[in-house]
Scaffold this active site. Sequence first.
Site, mmCIF file in Angstrom:
data_model
loop_
_atom_site.group_PDB
_atom_site.id
_atom_site.type_symbol
_atom_site.label_atom_id
_atom_site.label_comp_id
_atom_site.label_asym_id
_atom_site.label_seq_id
_atom_site.Cartn_x
_atom_site.Cartn_y
_atom_site.Cartn_z
ATOM 1 N N THR A 156 1.910 -13.037 9.318
ATOM 2 C CA THR A 156 2.264 -13.277 10.732
ATOM 3 C C THR A 156 3.141 -12.161 11.272
ATOM 4 O O THR A 156 3.765 -11.463 10.521
ATOM 5 C CB THR A 156 3.018 -14.588 10.871
ATOM 6 O OG1 THR A 156 4.126 -14.596 9.991
ATOM 7 C CG2 THR A 156 2.099 -15.765 10.536
ATOM 8 N N THR B 116 0.857 -1.216 0.000
ATOM 9 C CA THR B 116 0.000 0.000 0.000
ATOM 10 C C THR B 116 0.869 1.233 0.000
ATOM 11 O O THR B 116 1.884 1.309 0.692
ATOM 12 C CB THR B 116 -0.871 0.012 1.263
ATOM 13 O OG1 THR B 116 -1.870 -0.982 1.150
ATOM 14 C CG2 THR B 116 -1.531 1.373 1.468
ATOM 15 N N GLU C 57 10.615 -3.899 -1.660
ATOM 16 C CA GLU C 57 10.942 -5.100 -0.876
ATOM 17 C C GLU C 57 11.956 -5.970 -1.623
ATOM 18 O O GLU C 57 11.713 -6.408 -2.739
ATOM 19 C CB GLU C 57 9.659 -5.891 -0.584
ATOM 20 C CG GLU C 57 8.782 -5.229 0.454
ATOM 21 C CD GLU C 57 7.393 -5.834 0.548
ATOM 22 O OE1 GLU C 57 7.036 -6.660 -0.306
ATOM 23 O OE2 GLU C 57 6.663 -5.464 1.486
#
Lengths: 290, 209
Positions: free
Chosen positions: A290, A1, A114
């Site tokens: 997670t 986002t 990333e």
Amino acid sequence: TLLAIVCTDAKIDSESMPFLLQKTVVDSFNSISIDGDTSTNDTLAFFANGAAAPADAKPLSYTFKDPNPFQQYKSRNPDRRFVRPDMSPDMATFEQVLSDFLKDLAKLVVRDGEGATKFVTIRVRSDVSKVTAKRAAVSIARSALVKTALYGKDANWGRILCAIGYAPGIMSSQTISRKDLTKGMMIRTKTKIPYDKLHQVEPAMTSVSFIPADGSEELKLLVRGEPQDVDEVRAKEILEMEDLEILVRLEDRDEPAINDDGKERMTHEAVFWTCDFSHEYVTINGDYRT
Amino acid sequence: ADRTIPAAKQKYVPTSGTYPKGFLAGSAFAGVKASNTKYDDLALVVSEEPCPATAVFTQNIFKAAPVQVSQQLLRKSPSQGFRGVVVNSGCANAVTGVEGREHAEIMARTTDGAFNNGENQESPSTLVMSTGVIGQKLPIEKITSAIPKLKSNIGNTHEHWLNAANAICTTDTFPKLISRQFTLPSSPGTTYSIAGMTKGAGMIHPNMA
């Protein structure tokens, strides 16, 4: 986002702000891609409180000639031409300030992709239109194979060409003929593009180069459809650098790409920023919840 | 997760800044994501006086609740009278149904209430943003509990802005904050400022309008 918040203490007319932001976001935040996924949450908010403006200062504003300046984005009327609003020198200055500012912010996002190891500028120049250039640039930036090749420091220009060739909305003279047009093929494009602009990309007039980040000479990989003898050692040197520019020229006429005054002939240009695709991207996103 | 900024990215983090007058920024810890027990995850950027605002949003048809709420606020009161924006990281509040929208509205109203001495306005003047995992509901009580702390944490120093930029991060490896000054041709003696923060490192291909 992607989220972004921008604030200024300049005084801006509230009715001009939506147009200003829409205009400046196109070549900034809407010209970046890390992984080709458009989030459900992307938002860019812009506030202007006028706190630094003198008390008698007039707010920066556009003078709209068109009663609905956003209608161009929705209209299917091919005869409709967007009428640019008038603006004062102050508004023109602020528009440039905001545009440069948003681009610099947007580039920071790409720098932090990333798992990314490369910051890639994709510059596409077209004889036909900016839309053509942007479609090609977006397709290159979204190509997993281009991005993995960059990670692997592989000068794989074939994948760049391939990505241009399947870009939505891109056509060549081989794709569509006048005869097809008379059968109503234009309807498929949804917008009635004039016939002379339908042939947007000519494979035999397409060129690809790498522009090194250190300002050294352009490495030509493909010139007007003809593969070049690439110095692989030089290509490797260029791809070792973190920053890289991919320059694509989409010509439609047999004239020199560079004018006598040293300037590029093609005036329609789209610039897009992206990064490479690495193993770490997969590691991060294979276990995100997670 | 460790939030140490990699050495190669330190150069992108400003050590000082010049921030626009009349804006305050800050952050607080709410604990939106269970695995986050120490980093601030709630941010606020607010104008001391209501001001014009606008925004562009994702064109993904599955618009998150904060996107829907913020769009609606801007439609109701186009551009005028906004205070700022409240942001949480750790949960996107996307595809969360009716309850998700209510939570986004509660975030806006609670933030408004903190700045309007508890008075309810007809329409909130605070926009809302969220980022994180899609499909999970907001722990709204944690957020509303943290908003008063947020109010006491805001200021106009570089550290306040940097804290806010950090609080909106998810998988980012460094906070993204830029500020600069400029002048306009008609008044070269007046210096204006512009500042902005952004976040994002994955799920990035904006197409905002």
